[in-house]
Write a protein that holds these residues in place. Sequence first.
Motif, mmCIF file in Angstrom:
data_model
loop_
_atom_site.group_PDB
_atom_site.id
_atom_site.type_symbol
_atom_site.label_atom_id
_atom_site.label_comp_id
_atom_site.label_asym_id
_atom_site.label_seq_id
_atom_site.Cartn_x
_atom_site.Cartn_y
_atom_site.Cartn_z
ATOM 1 N N LEU A 1 0.721 -1.381 0.063
ATOM 2 C CA LEU A 1 -0.032 0.006 0.020
ATOM 3 C C LEU A 1 0.910 1.295 0.234
ATOM 4 N N LEU A 2 1.977 1.028 0.529
ATOM 5 C CA LEU A 2 2.811 2.217 0.911
ATOM 6 C C LEU A 2 3.466 2.473 -0.483
ATOM 7 N N LEU A 3 4.072 1.575 -1.176
ATOM 8 C CA LEU A 3 4.694 1.825 -2.484
ATOM 9 C C LEU A 3 3.914 2.306 -3.550
ATOM 10 N N ALA A 4 2.328 1.703 -3.505
ATOM 11 C CA ALA A 4 1.272 2.269 -4.303
ATOM 12 C C ALA A 4 0.970 3.873 -4.121
ATOM 13 N N MET A 5 0.966 4.009 -2.911
ATOM 14 C CA MET A 5 0.836 5.503 -2.680
ATOM 15 C C MET A 5 1.947 6.354 -3.052
ATOM 16 N N PHE A 6 3.122 5.828 -3.016
ATOM 17 C CA PHE A 6 4.004 6.553 -3.325
ATOM 18 C C PHE A 6 4.372 6.531 -4.876
ATOM 19 N N HIS A 7 3.381 5.947 -5.660
ATOM 20 C CA HIS A 7 3.630 5.954 -7.461
ATOM 21 C C HIS A 7 5.014 5.311 -7.393
ATOM 22 N N SER A 8 5.523 4.159 -7.160
ATOM 23 C CA SER A 8 6.681 3.479 -7.556
ATOM 24 C C SER A 8 6.228 2.219 -8.191
ATOM 25 N N LEU A 9 5.973 2.412 -9.144
ATOM 26 C CA LEU A 9 5.360 0.963 -9.977
ATOM 27 C C LEU A 9 6.557 -0.054 -10.063
ATOM 28 N N PRO A 10 7.774 0.340 -10.583
ATOM 29 C CA PRO A 10 8.709 -0.697 -10.719
ATOM 30 C C PRO A 10 9.092 -1.338 -9.454
ATOM 31 N N GLU A 11 9.159 -0.712 -8.274
ATOM 32 C CA GLU A 11 9.346 -1.482 -7.058
ATOM 33 C C GLU A 11 7.992 -2.009 -6.443
ATOM 34 N N LYS B 1 -2.670 2.316 -11.865
ATOM 35 C CA LYS B 1 -1.745 3.239 -11.640
ATOM 36 C C LYS B 1 -1.081 3.595 -12.750
ATOM 37 N N ALA B 2 -0.865 2.585 -13.737
ATOM 38 C CA ALA B 2 0.001 2.647 -14.802
ATOM 39 C C ALA B 2 -0.557 3.495 -15.976
ATOM 40 N N TRP B 3 -2.103 3.079 -15.985
ATOM 41 C CA TRP B 3 -2.816 3.789 -16.958
ATOM 42 C C TRP B 3 -3.101 5.504 -16.784
ATOM 43 N N ASN B 4 -3.131 5.424 -15.252
ATOM 44 C CA ASN B 4 -3.198 7.043 -15.008
ATOM 45 C C ASN B 4 -2.014 7.877 -14.819
ATOM 46 N N THR B 5 -0.795 7.040 -15.120
ATOM 47 C CA THR B 5 0.658 7.795 -14.818
ATOM 48 C C THR B 5 0.974 7.939 -16.483
ATOM 49 N N ALA B 6 0.953 9.321 -16.621
ATOM 50 C CA ALA B 6 1.211 9.831 -18.051
ATOM 51 C C ALA B 6 2.686 9.195 -18.447
ATOM 52 N N PHE C 1 4.305 6.549 -17.288
ATOM 53 C CA PHE C 1 4.388 5.021 -17.558
ATOM 54 C C PHE C 1 3.362 4.731 -19.064
ATOM 55 N N VAL C 2 2.807 5.481 -19.126
ATOM 56 C CA VAL C 2 1.657 5.209 -20.413
ATOM 57 C C VAL C 2 2.886 5.396 -21.741
ATOM 58 N N GLU C 3 3.491 6.717 -21.392
ATOM 59 C CA GLU C 3 4.416 7.004 -22.914
ATOM 60 C C GLU C 3 5.452 5.709 -22.941
ATOM 61 N N ARG C 4 6.101 5.465 -21.474
ATOM 62 C CA ARG C 4 7.265 4.363 -21.844
ATOM 63 C C ARG C 4 6.541 3.016 -22.429
ATOM 64 N N PHE C 5 5.209 2.757 -21.965
ATOM 65 C CA PHE C 5 4.499 1.559 -22.526
ATOM 66 C C PHE C 5 4.514 1.812 -24.084
ATOM 67 N N GLN C 6 4.096 2.810 -24.396
ATOM 68 C CA GLN C 6 3.786 3.078 -26.099
ATOM 69 C C GLN C 6 5.140 2.987 -26.664
ATOM 70 N N GLY C 7 6.070 3.704 -26.052
ATOM 71 C CA GLY C 7 7.630 3.825 -26.540
ATOM 72 C C GLY C 7 8.124 2.252 -26.800
ATOM 73 N N ALA C 8 7.838 1.548 -25.936
ATOM 74 C CA ALA C 8 8.401 0.090 -25.737
ATOM 75 C C ALA C 8 7.795 -0.822 -26.667
ATOM 76 N N GLY D 1 15.195 -4.197 -26.250
ATOM 77 C CA GLY D 1 14.540 -3.079 -26.643
ATOM 78 C C GLY D 1 13.089 -3.191 -26.713
ATOM 79 N N LYS D 2 12.563 -4.331 -26.028
ATOM 80 C CA LYS D 2 11.178 -4.234 -25.903
ATOM 81 C C LYS D 2 10.600 -4.254 -24.498
ATOM 82 N N VAL D 3 11.442 -4.025 -23.713
ATOM 83 C CA VAL D 3 10.949 -4.004 -22.255
ATOM 84 C C VAL D 3 10.960 -2.519 -21.670
ATOM 85 N N VAL D 4 9.934 -2.320 -20.912
ATOM 86 C CA VAL D 4 9.859 -0.954 -20.452
ATOM 87 C C VAL D 4 11.105 -0.594 -19.490
#
Length: 440
Positions: free
Chosen positions: A224-234, A270-275, A277-284, A393-396
Amino acid sequence: MMSEQSHRKLFLDQVCLEVRAKDMHDDIREELSGHLEELIQDRQAHGFPQAGSEAWAVAQMGDPQSLGKTLNRVHKPRMNWGLLGTVLFFAALSLVVMLSVDSNPTSAMKGWSFFKSQVYYMTIGLVLMLGLYFVDFRKLQKLAWPLYIVTLIGIIALYSGGTTINGVAFLILRVVHFPITLSFLTPFLCIALAGILTSSRDSFISSVRYRRWIELLIVAVPLLLLAMFHSLPELISYSLVALIVYVWCTRQWQWALGLALVLSVITAVKAWNTASFVERFQGAFDPNAHATTSGYMYTQIRDVVRSAGWWGHGFANSPEHLPYPHSDMLPVYLVNCFGWAGGLLLLGMVLWFTARLVKTLHLIREPFGKALVLTLGSILVIRLLYGLSIVSGKVVLSGIVFPFLSYGGHVIIEFAAVGLLLGIYRRKDMIPMAPIRPIK
């Protein structure tokens, strides 16, 4: 005249006197007493009187000093040479890469030696590794709750008073000028989790229902703490390790599956609502459509890997548009310099490292030690495999560093983790097995 029991006690005392692994003395006494009892009963079954049967049985066991020395060789300290050799190879390769980066005439970091700094970090890490090799890992289990609480406080402090650079939060310890990140804190959190979940449940809440909820809560609070602090990779990294350890220790597959589904939904939202991360997904996933924006880095990675060939472009060669060759892009830089052959060698060493950890896991009998091998091994293997996958070259891309090789103070923690793993392996034949009692 010596009594019957005195023969047995003297024999067992003389055997145990030769065995340095004191934790095994009770098990050795129990096993040898069982053999003596079988001999005594067998002799009495052939019509011999009870008087003198034990002395005869003791005599059949042979010289106690010789037997004790044999058992001492069985229960002596061990070294996992395969694991140690792999880690030292990683260390040597890291220094070669740092020296290559420093030797590049077009480097943007002229005047700064990554090689010297990495030697400094690795020296500290190797000293810690050596020290932890001799430390009894079981002492960590008593510190599990304090470590858990302190780490949670550290996560809160990181995001309330830390500095964010490129999406990664730092908290500088000004005394030693050492940056604290989530990558630094989460291993401690996972160690604490392993200690709590493998602790004796006799001292825990007696109600099975409450115990299940509390253990699940212990896993969920950091999430919950990690989700609140917007740290998606961790968040993803910790979730994988935490759920693996939780299932291993409690055998509660259904509860873990439910938590995993909830985490998947939270992560997706969270990923969908974080601009960013959305850009990174699109780029990957479609770099050509975003070649000048979020897909630029991915096209550069693919171009570098394709142009490397089997033997690469040579030592100290760095592509013009490849940033951070010493850290985030280190696997790509390594392939650029040493080719696909160098990349395959690195892949082989990562797979060998993983195989050694799996073998170690099967050899360890002590529950907390087994949970620690699973915990630390999972953290290292997940990060190693992620680092390798960047080459595709295909991983976020994220802020997760490549263990042992990438530049930075994180190698101190990684070498310390290996020291702990080696220390667990060292005692694998020196401590008795006490099986985990899963929740029923």
